[in-house]
Design an enzyme around this catalytic site. Structure first.
Site, PDB file in Angstrom:
ATOM      1  N   SER A  23       0.828  -1.210   0.000  1.00 38.54           N
ATOM      2  CA  SER A  23       0.000   0.000   0.000  1.00 38.54           C
ATOM      3  C   SER A  23       0.858   1.254   0.000  1.00 38.54           C
ATOM      4  O   SER A  23       0.345   2.361   0.097  1.00 38.54           O
ATOM      5  CB  SER A  23      -0.905   0.011   1.241  1.00 38.54           C
ATOM      6  OG  SER A  23      -0.114  -0.052   2.413  1.00 38.54           O
ATOM      7  N   HIS A 156     -39.489  25.971  -7.598  1.00 35.88           N
ATOM      8  CA  HIS A 156     -39.690  25.121  -8.787  1.00 35.88           C
ATOM      9  C   HIS A 156     -38.984  25.702 -10.007  1.00 35.88           C
ATOM     10  O   HIS A 156     -39.397  25.475 -11.135  1.00 35.88           O
ATOM     11  CB  HIS A 156     -41.181  24.940  -9.105  1.00 35.88           C
ATOM     12  CG  HIS A 156     -42.013  24.567  -7.919  1.00 35.88           C
ATOM     13  ND1 HIS A 156     -42.276  23.276  -7.561  1.00 35.88           N
ATOM     14  CD2 HIS A 156     -42.616  25.345  -6.971  1.00 35.88           C
ATOM     15  CE1 HIS A 156     -43.026  23.260  -6.457  1.00 35.88           C
ATOM     16  NE2 HIS A 156     -43.232  24.505  -6.077  1.00 35.88           N
ATOM     17  N   SER A 277     -13.901  25.525 -26.033  1.00 37.30           N
ATOM     18  CA  SER A 277     -14.264  24.274 -26.703  1.00 37.30           C
ATOM     19  C   SER A 277     -13.212  23.983 -27.751  1.00 37.30           C
ATOM     20  O   SER A 277     -12.659  24.897 -28.364  1.00 37.30           O
ATOM     21  CB  SER A 277     -15.634  24.431 -27.360  1.00 37.30           C
ATOM     22  OG  SER A 277     -15.755  23.570 -28.464  1.00 37.30           O
ATOM     23  N   LYS A 283     -17.103  29.434 -27.878  1.00 37.44           N
ATOM     24  CA  LYS A 283     -17.541  28.965 -26.567  1.00 37.44           C
ATOM     25  C   LYS A 283     -16.718  29.491 -25.395  1.00 37.44           C
ATOM     26  O   LYS A 283     -15.495  29.585 -25.459  1.00 37.44           O
ATOM     27  CB  LYS A 283     -17.520  27.433 -26.519  1.00 37.44           C
ATOM     28  CG  LYS A 283     -18.632  26.755 -27.276  1.00 37.44           C
ATOM     29  CD  LYS A 283     -20.036  27.176 -26.842  1.00 37.44           C
ATOM     30  CE  LYS A 283     -20.464  26.551 -25.532  1.00 37.44           C
ATOM     31  NZ  LYS A 283     -20.693  25.125 -25.629  1.00 37.44           N
ATOM     32  N   GLU A 290     -19.134  22.884 -13.357  1.00 37.35           N
ATOM     33  CA  GLU A 290     -19.528  21.513 -13.728  1.00 37.35           C
ATOM     34  C   GLU A 290     -18.596  20.489 -13.075  1.00 37.35           C
ATOM     35  O   GLU A 290     -19.020  19.429 -12.614  1.00 37.35           O
ATOM     36  CB  GLU A 290     -19.518  21.373 -15.247  1.00 37.35           C
ATOM     37  CG  GLU A 290     -20.589  22.238 -15.901  1.00 37.35           C
ATOM     38  CD  GLU A 290     -20.389  22.396 -17.402  1.00 37.35           C
ATOM     39  OE1 GLU A 290     -19.699  21.574 -18.016  1.00 37.35           O
ATOM     40  OE2 GLU A 290     -20.931  23.370 -17.952  1.00 37.35           O
ATOM     41  N   TYR A 317      -8.519  -5.535  14.466  1.00 36.41           N
ATOM     42  CA  TYR A 317      -8.093  -5.064  13.142  1.00 36.41           C
ATOM     43  C   TYR A 317      -8.297  -6.118  12.066  1.00 36.41           C
ATOM     44  O   TYR A 317      -8.001  -7.295  12.266  1.00 36.41           O
ATOM     45  CB  TYR A 317      -6.609  -4.667  13.220  1.00 36.41           C
ATOM     46  CG  TYR A 317      -6.035  -4.256  11.882  1.00 36.41           C
ATOM     47  CD1 TYR A 317      -6.147  -2.950  11.438  1.00 36.41           C
ATOM     48  CD2 TYR A 317      -5.406  -5.187  11.058  1.00 36.41           C
ATOM     49  CE1 TYR A 317      -5.637  -2.572  10.206  1.00 36.41           C
ATOM     50  CE2 TYR A 317      -4.893  -4.819   9.831  1.00 36.41           C
ATOM     51  CZ  TYR A 317      -5.017  -3.509   9.399  1.00 36.41           C
ATOM     52  OH  TYR A 317      -4.511  -3.143   8.182  1.00 36.41           O
ATOM     53  N   GLN A 322      -6.907  -1.416   5.313  1.00 34.74           N
ATOM     54  CA  GLN A 322      -5.896  -0.751   4.483  1.00 34.74           C
ATOM     55  C   GLN A 322      -6.579   0.062   3.368  1.00 34.74           C
ATOM     56  O   GLN A 322      -6.028   1.046   2.886  1.00 34.74           O
ATOM     57  CB  GLN A 322      -4.961  -1.805   3.881  1.00 34.74           C
ATOM     58  CG  GLN A 322      -3.827  -1.231   3.062  1.00 34.74           C
ATOM     59  CD  GLN A 322      -2.688  -2.218   2.934  1.00 34.74           C
ATOM     60  OE1 GLN A 322      -1.982  -2.474   3.887  1.00 34.74           O
ATOM     61  NE2 GLN A 322      -2.532  -2.798   1.756  1.00 34.74           N
TER      62      GLN A 322
HETATM   63  N1  ARG Z   1      -0.831  -0.972   5.879  1.00 36.03           N
HETATM   64  C1  ARG Z   1      -1.702  -1.376   6.938  1.00 36.03           C
HETATM   65  C2  ARG Z   1      -2.971  -0.516   6.910  1.00 36.03           C
HETATM   66  O1  ARG Z   1      -2.978   0.460   6.250  1.00 36.03           O
HETATM   67  C3  ARG Z   1      -1.021  -1.183   8.244  1.00 36.03           C
HETATM   68  C4  ARG Z   1      -1.497  -2.092   9.310  1.00 36.03           C
HETATM   69  C5  ARG Z   1      -1.140  -3.482   8.990  1.00 36.03           C
HETATM   70  N2  ARG Z   1      -1.402  -4.344  10.055  1.00 36.03           N
HETATM   71  C6  ARG Z   1      -1.308  -5.688   9.959  1.00 36.03           C
HETATM   72  N3  ARG Z   1      -1.589  -6.348  10.999  1.00 36.03           N
HETATM   73  N4  ARG Z   1      -0.969  -6.274   8.861  1.00 36.03           N
HETATM   74  O2  ARG Z   1      -3.959  -0.840   7.532  1.00 36.03           O
END
Ligand code: ARG
Length: 463
Positions: A23, A156, A277, A283, A290, A317, A322
């Site tokens: 990530s 309206h 445009s 235009k 928009e 968790y 993530q």
């Molecule tokens: N990259 C993870 C997140 O954004 C961090 C926490 C990961 N925790 C774990 N137990 N793998 O949530």
């Protein structure tokens, strides 16, 4: 040794798994908060006597170097290290040696990421609140500038009653006041520190959670480790408030689109906030408004993502979490872009007073005032409504306005309709002045509303 996979798993990872798992391309945005949280955590460990102070200072110094590397673009994020937390920690250990491995004592990425995200969201909220206040101030300024310009108020999308442009603009900023207030409220609720919650059930090390919380500017530590690590209602709440803001900006955008048509002609956008445009050379398009409407659709989508993400999570968790980052990052980005661009467009547009006022010349906008006049002469409102309705029908049939009807046909319906008072009731400027209640469009009331709004914004600035 792979920091992300520890000793339990072999260092190598399946490619498809890595693509899903990593990530850092998204959460690298949290690096400042991650470093800040880690510095306080390291010092907290030393304060609690868990690690020697010298070690803590080596870690802090190392984190400073990592931060410099990130800032200058030197540090290359490594997807094998999964996320921002592991990337920073691994780089720290490379720089300071095994002592860096002490940083993660009494901490999990679960309380770490929750802390980072609260810190980041808090900072973004401050920016968003400021941007909303700036937009509010611009609208108020434009309202003051055009205090004498009249226009119809619509229901309206049909002309309803005479009103003034400043009253309409002040309605826009009422929404923004509530938007800012909602964000301030959410900020207050999210300002608690997860650190010390560990992975799920806390830590046996004697951390001073109050100290850590206050060092990071939080009001205090979160009260339950399970909740601290696995709840994201703060994100649902903030994203909801941003989506409401987005809808409000979209409504303002919608009016700008409509008002800048040749058919309405109420507003002309400045060149710097207009687009052209690729095909039609003549235009000048209101894309700014928009796009703001379009962004609102995505803001609503971000809320949906966050709600769905959270709804089936057991306590504790889950890695689903993530996926909380892209929607909240995106929501702030969209909201801030929209706010800043729309503020600029409204600050630099021209309100075309003659077009706004000309719109009062048709649509019998003073019909209610005429009925009200009859009421003051003792006619029950329902009857008065009927009489004026008949008068409007006559006018429509003759293709004239109420005031242009021959006196004889007015008097035939009710003697008062031929009076000077009736002529006054049909004058939009006088009609607006009669609407002097709190919240109404009479000049003095709007001036009062402007002053009131200014002091409400000042209070918001102090919160
Ligand atoms: N990259 C993870 C997140 O954004 C961090 C926490 C990961 N925790 C774990 N137990 N793998 O949530």
């Amino acid at each position: 040794m792979s920091i992300a996979r520890g000793g339990r798993l072999p260092a190598s990872v399946n490619e498809a798994m890595q693509a899903l798992n990593q990530s850092v391309d998204v959460d690298c945005r949290l690096w400042r908060e991650d470093v800040r949280g880690s510095i306080v955590h390291a010092r907290g460990l030393a304060r609690a006597g868990v690690i020697p102070s010298d070690d803590a200072e080596k870690i802090v110094e190392g984190l400073g170097k990592v931060a410099t590397e990130i800032e200058s673009g030197q540090l290359k994020w490594d997807p094998v290290r999964e996320d921002v937390h592991m990337n920073i920690e691994a780089r720290l250990i490379e720089l300071v040696g095994p002592v860096g491995g002490k940083l993660h004592t009494a901490r999990s990425r679960n309380d770490q990421v929750a802390t980072d995200l609260r810190l980041w969201t808090r900072g973004q909220l401050d920016e968003a609140i400021k941007a909303i206040a700036d937009f509010g101030a611009i609208i108020i300024e434009r309202a003051e500038e055009h205090i004498d310009v009249l226009m119809p108020a619509y229901t309206h999308l049909q002309r309803g009653q005479p009103s003034r442009l400043s009253h309409h603009l002040m309605a826009w900023q009422e929404l923004l006041l509530r938007d800012a207030d909602r964000l301030i409220d959410a900020r207050r609720r999210l300002n608690e520190c997860p650190l010390g919650a560990g992975a799920v059930a806390g830590t046996g090390f004697p951390l001073d959670r109050d100290w850590v919380a206050s060092e990071l500017g939080f009001d205090g530590p979160m009260q339950n480790s399970l909740d601290a690590t696995a709840s994201r209602d703060f994100l649902m709440e903030v994203a909801s408030a941003l989506a409401i803001l987005g809808v409000h900006l979209s409504r303002i955008g919608e009016e700008i689109v409509l008002w800048s048509t040749a058919e309405f002609g109420f507003v002309t956008l400045s060149d710097e906030f207009s687009t052209s445009s690729s095909m039609m050379p003549q235009k000048k398009n209101p894309d700014v408004a928009e796009l703001v409407r379009g962004k609102a659709a995505r803001l609503i989508g971000d809320v949906t993502s966050l709600f769905v993400l959270e709804k089936s999570l057991c306590f504790g968790y889950g890695r689903d979490l993530q996926e909380d980052k892209p929607p909240i990052f995106h929501a702030f980005e969209g909201a801030l872009q929209s706010l800043r661009a729309l503020s600029g467009a409204v600050a630099t547009c021209t309100f075309n007073a003659h077009r706004l006022e000309a719109a009062l010349d048709a649509g019998h906008v003073c019909a209610t005032d005429l009925a009200d006049l009859l009421v003051t002469k003792g006619v029950p409102f329902r009857e008065a409504h009927h009489i004026v309705g008949q008068l409007v029908r006559l006018a429509e049939n003759g293709n004239v306005q109420l005031s242009e009807l021959p006196e004889a046909s007015r008097v035939a319906l009710h003697p008062v309709l031929g009076s000077l008072e009736a002529a006054a009731a049909l004058d939009p400027r006088q009609a607006v002045e009669r609407r002097g209640l709190v919240g109404g469009p009479a000049r003095a009331r709007v001036i009062e509303a402007v002053a009131g709004a200014k002091s409400r914004w000042r209070r918001i600035g102090k919160d």
